[in-house]
Design a protein around this motif. Structure first.
Motif, mmCIF file in Angstrom:
data_model
loop_
_atom_site.group_PDB
_atom_site.id
_atom_site.type_symbol
_atom_site.label_atom_id
_atom_site.label_comp_id
_atom_site.label_asym_id
_atom_site.label_seq_id
_atom_site.Cartn_x
_atom_site.Cartn_y
_atom_site.Cartn_z
ATOM 1 N N GLU A 1 -9.010 5.868 0.574
ATOM 2 C CA GLU A 1 -8.084 6.925 0.170
ATOM 3 C C GLU A 1 -8.076 7.117 -1.340
ATOM 4 O OE1 GLU A 1 -3.231 7.619 0.619
ATOM 5 O OE2 GLU A 1 -4.273 6.217 1.955
ATOM 6 N N VAL B 1 2.104 1.751 -3.478
ATOM 7 C CA VAL B 1 1.055 2.279 -4.354
ATOM 8 C C VAL B 1 0.878 3.772 -4.119
ATOM 9 C CG1 VAL B 1 -1.398 2.150 -4.940
ATOM 10 C CG2 VAL B 1 -0.137 0.050 -4.457
ATOM 11 N N ARG B 2 0.882 4.161 -2.863
ATOM 12 C CA ARG B 2 0.716 5.576 -2.527
ATOM 13 C C ARG B 2 1.867 6.413 -3.100
ATOM 14 N NH1 ARG B 2 0.466 4.883 2.602
ATOM 15 N NH2 ARG B 2 -1.823 4.746 2.730
ATOM 16 N N ARG B 3 3.068 5.877 -3.092
ATOM 17 C CA ARG B 3 4.237 6.632 -3.549
ATOM 18 C C ARG B 3 4.361 6.673 -5.060
ATOM 19 N NH1 ARG B 3 9.084 4.288 0.131
ATOM 20 N NH2 ARG B 3 10.301 5.685 -1.202
ATOM 21 N N GLY C 1 1.667 5.462 -7.447
ATOM 22 C CA GLY C 1 0.435 5.472 -8.218
ATOM 23 C C GLY C 1 0.230 4.244 -9.065
ATOM 24 N N LEU D 1 -6.727 4.820 -3.494
ATOM 25 C CA LEU D 1 -5.569 4.184 -4.113
ATOM 26 C C LEU D 1 -6.028 3.093 -5.081
ATOM 27 C CD1 LEU D 1 -3.125 3.847 -1.067
ATOM 28 C CD2 LEU D 1 -3.242 5.655 -2.798
ATOM 29 N N ILE E 1 0.838 -1.204 0.000
ATOM 30 C CA ILE E 1 0.000 0.000 0.000
ATOM 31 C C ILE E 1 0.873 1.254 0.000
ATOM 32 C CG2 ILE E 1 -1.626 1.340 1.399
ATOM 33 C CD1 ILE E 1 -2.876 -1.362 2.230
ATOM 34 N N ASP E 2 1.924 1.242 0.781
ATOM 35 C CA ASP E 2 2.834 2.384 0.794
ATOM 36 C C ASP E 2 3.444 2.605 -0.587
ATOM 37 O OD1 ASP E 2 4.494 4.439 2.275
ATOM 38 O OD2 ASP E 2 6.087 3.136 1.526
ATOM 39 N N ASP F 1 -8.930 1.097 4.306
ATOM 40 C CA ASP F 1 -8.443 2.473 4.380
ATOM 41 C C ASP F 1 -7.788 2.893 3.068
ATOM 42 O OD1 ASP F 1 -9.367 2.614 6.974
ATOM 43 O OD2 ASP F 1 -7.394 2.357 7.910
ATOM 44 N N ALA F 2 -7.031 1.982 2.459
ATOM 45 C CA ALA F 2 -6.363 2.305 1.193
ATOM 46 C C ALA F 2 -7.387 2.582 0.102
ATOM 47 C CB ALA F 2 -5.436 1.166 0.783
ATOM 48 N N LYS F 3 -8.438 1.788 0.074
ATOM 49 C CA LYS F 3 -9.478 2.010 -0.929
ATOM 50 C C LYS F 3 -10.225 3.314 -0.662
ATOM 51 C CE LYS F 3 -10.319 -2.666 -2.566
ATOM 52 N NZ LYS F 3 -11.359 -3.639 -2.981
#
Length: 491
Positions: free
Chosen positions: A262, A235-237, A239, A264, A232-233, A258-260
């Motif tokens: 957000e 993906v956040r960094r 995209g 992501l 997840i980290d 939470d990731a969804k």
């Protein structure tokens, strides 16, 4: 489509899964494509042209779209004593799967280069009973060259964050995973991840002996949770569109939710064995239950079902991972030495239907998880639903009929299954590939499929009968069209 859109076959179903409903339907097929869908007990409203084959389905069956299984280890070329395209696609057909996507291991060579993909395609020629696509692999040696495979039509790239089980498919470390994500994001690709943390597992005592609890302790929940957090980290960094494979640890669900939330670009799958089996029932030496990540406790299983209900988990796919019986080490029953993997491509539909109905869920839910969802995930907009413009990949299921799993009657190459002697509900009676009934005794009629050249289309419209504008209007050319009696169930 045939000349002038003349129907070739009409299915009259008293029950069919159309969108989110089970309704009476008449489905008209031409040239392998669904031409029209009329719902309601009065359908059809127009006469059937002369020469059209009419399939009048009985009261005891339901018409479903063919399943799409995006996680299958075919193992050919190189390990065809474990499985192969002929046997894997035969088993898939018997289980109602009309499209599968083959993993880049455990074949030899692994699918990490264009040359290896060519070898894979050559080995599949003339052997496919259903359609088959291919994943590429992301390993340290091919980073920076992943676009070569993407341009050849693979659906995305699989990576491991720990040893894969075979030396020729090494894992990516933290830095390499981020490099792969950045590269894949650059061309709009997809990374799929075996998410278990190597350091966490290396810190555990290695598994040995016949007691399943020891194996379970060697692959703790924390290993999955930490790896999912790392993904997840990343993906956040970067995209990068990313998918978590075979989730078994329900403790990771809050992170995923939470990731969804957000926004992501993350999707998640789980598998029939995590939704049906549980660790407390596994007897000493029962190594046919070994898989990685492991089957966990009954309470964990129920939390995975909650993740399916609320949409945190997107897909249910088989992770069909067979091997020869000797590698399961039935002689010693040693969970540390046995190969990990469960063969279930033929059984996924009845397993999930048996479990879903116990929890008050219906066939439209099963279709969403095992057909529509995987098709959308893979960008295969022409399948996964019964709607005008879609391919006529169809399954006739007797949902209230039961059977006992007998390993020797499965179409997998090796008679090894974690479901031996289990009673399951839901018998696949017939399967149609592009409107033609699959005949396992005749020529193999499936074809290879490749990632669509354009980005995945938007989700289908709210009206299940309204065809998306960008769906193809013709099916791929096929040879060896099957035709068989409709009196006996497949398999």
């Amino acid at each position: 489509m045939s000349a002038h859109g003349v129907p070739e076959i009409v299915f009259r179903a008293r029950r069919a899964v159309i969108g989110a409903e089970v309704v009476p339907a008449t489905v008209t097929v031409s040239g392998g494509i669904i031409l029209a869908v009329e719902t309601g007990p009065a359908a059809p409203t127009s006469p059937t042209p002369a020469g059209t084959d009419v399939v009048d389905l009985g009261d005891d069956v339901v018409l479903l779209p063919g399943l799409v299984d995006t996680h299958v280890h075919v193992n050919e070329p190189g390990r065809t004593d474990w499985e192969g395209f002929a046997s894997a696609t035969r088993a898939a057909a018997c289980g109602g799967v009309t499209t599968l996507i083959d993993m880049p291991l455990n074949s030899s060579p692994v699918t990490t280069s264009p040359a290896a993909l060519d070898a894979k395609l050559a080995s599949a020629t003339g052997k496919l009973h259903v359609d088959a696509g291919f994943w590429g692999g992301a390993v340290p040696e091919n980073l920076g060259r992943l676009r070569e495979l993407w341009d050849r039509g693979v659906f995305g790239f699989k990576c491991f964050l720990l040893h894969s089980g075979i030396d020729e498919f090494p894992p990516l470390d933290d830095v390499q995973m981020l490099a792969a994500m950045e590269e894949i994001a650059g061309f709009g690709g997809l990374l799929i991840v075996h998410a278990e943390d190597a350091g966490t597992i290396d810190a555990q005592p290695p598994p040995s002996g016949p007691i399943y609890a020891g194996f379970l302790e060697s692959r703790p929940v924390a290993a999955e949770v930490r790896a999912v957090a790392q993904v997840i980290d990343g993906v956040r960094r970067t995209g990068c569109r990313t998918h978590i494979l075979h989730l078994s640890a329900a403790d990771a669900l809050p992170l995923i939710r939470d990731a969804k939330a957000e926004g992501l670009p993350l999707t998640v799958e789980t598998c029939p064995h995590y939704l049906s089996l549980f660790s407390e029932e596994i007897q000493p030496g029962a190594t046919h239950y070994k898989c990685c990540p492991p089957i966990r406790e009954a309470g964990n299983r129920e939390r995975l079902w909650e993740g399916l209900r609320d949409g945190t988990i997107d897909l249910v796919v088989s992770d069909h991972s067979p091997c020869v019986p000797e590698l399961k080490r039935f002689d010693s029953g040693d969970f540390g030495q046995a190969w990990g993997g469960i063969a279930s491509v033929q059984l996924g539909l009845p397993i999930i239907w048996s479990e879903a109905r116990l929890r008050g869920l219906g066939l439209p839910d099963v279709v969403r998880w095992m057909s529509a969802g995987p098709a959308e995930f893979a960008g295969l907009a022409d399948r996964g639903a019964i709607r005008p413009g879609a391919r006529a990949d169809l399954v006739v299921l007797a949902p209230d009929e039961a059977f006992v799993v007998l390993p020797e009657r499965l179409q997998h190459k090796n008679p090894v299954t974690a479901y031996a002697q289990r009673a399951l509900g839901g018998v696949v009676r017939e399967v149609y590939l592009a409107g033609r009934r699959i005949d396992l005794t005749g020529p193999a009629a499936g074809t290879t499929v490749f990632r669509p050249a354009s980005p995945a289309p938007p989700a289908p419209p709210a009206d299940p009968l309204a065809p998306p504008a960008d769906l193809p209007t013709a099916a791929p050319a096929r040879t060896g069209a099957p035709s068989l009696s409709r009196t006996e169930p497949l398999g």
